[in-house]
Design a protein around this motif. Structure first.
Motif, short mmCIF file in Angstrom:
data_model
loop_
_atom_site.label_atom_id
_atom_site.label_comp_id
_atom_site.label_asym_id
_atom_site.label_seq_id
_atom_site.Cartn_x
_atom_site.Cartn_y
_atom_site.Cartn_z
N ARG A 137 -1.81 77.52 8.88
CA ARG A 137 -0.86 78.97 8.92
C ARG A 137 0.55 78.37 10.19
NH1 ARG A 137 -4.47 82.80 8.75
NH2 ARG A 137 -4.53 82.65 11.30
N HIS A 138 -0.25 77.09 10.56
CA HIS A 138 0.55 76.42 11.85
C HIS A 138 1.37 75.97 11.56
CE1 HIS A 138 1.81 75.68 16.33
NE2 HIS A 138 1.32 74.41 15.42
N THR A 139 0.65 74.55 10.80
CA THR A 139 1.60 73.74 10.31
C THR A 139 2.44 74.26 8.58
OG1 THR A 139 -0.30 73.15 8.62
CG2 THR A 139 -0.43 72.01 10.74
N GLY A 140 2.94 75.18 8.26
CA GLY A 140 3.15 75.83 7.14
C GLY A 140 1.86 75.20 5.66
N VAL A 141 1.68 75.26 5.78
CA VAL A 141 0.82 75.07 4.50
C VAL A 141 0.60 76.41 3.75
CG1 VAL A 141 -1.34 74.06 2.67
CG2 VAL A 141 -0.41 73.22 5.30
N LYS A 142 0.34 77.34 4.49
CA LYS A 142 -0.19 78.37 3.54
C LYS A 142 0.40 79.51 4.68
CE LYS A 142 -3.56 82.13 3.54
NZ LYS A 142 -5.12 82.46 4.03
N ARG A 143 1.56 80.24 3.82
CA ARG A 143 3.03 81.20 4.81
C ARG A 143 1.60 82.20 5.47
NH1 ARG A 143 6.49 81.48 -0.76
NH2 ARG A 143 7.44 79.05 0.31
#
Length: 130
Positions: free
Chosen positions: A84-90
């Motif tokens: 979530r932090h790296t934006g892989v999962k919204r």
């Protein structure tokens, strides 16, 4: 980063430093008759720490139980947070789900009557043969 394989010297040093006791159940490990493993107090997957302060001997059975009941859930949660932090999962929020209107169901179409001449001829010939 690949996991480090412990040498016989490392295993002997860790075993002696903990007086040959399983740090999970507290029982003495018979190094000749019982299988034991080097166990990370704080999971390696979280810290990548192979220092002696994070290593303890543990029975294979005790180690397996700790890994699956304590370490695995924490590691999985850490990986979800990282994604979530790296934006892989919204990130999803309950508000965004409520704001979208649900699609309305369409009424069913009435069955179509077939009034073609061909169908009437076919149907009448079929009824005559029965």
């Amino acid at each position: 980063m690949a996991r480090r394989r412990f040498t016989d010297k490392d295993r002997a040093r860790i075993f002696a430093a903990n007086n040959g006791c399983c740090h999970l159940c507290g029982e003495k490990i018979n190094g000749v008759r019982e299988a034991w493993e080097v166990e990370h107090v704080i999971a390696w997957e979280l810290t990548r720490d192979d220092s002696d302060g994070n290593l303890r001997p543990a029975h294979v059975k005790c180690h397996k139980i700790k890994t699956h009941t304590e370490d695995r859930p924490i590691i999985n949660e850490a990986k979800r947070r990282e994604a979530r932090h790296t934006g892989v999962k919204r990130a999803t929020s309950k508000l965004s789900k409520q704001a979208r209107p649900k699609p309305e169901k369409r009424p069913a179409k009435p069955p179509v009557k077939n009034n073609s001449q061909l169908f009437r001829n076919w149907n009448s010939s079929r009824e005559a043969t029965q």
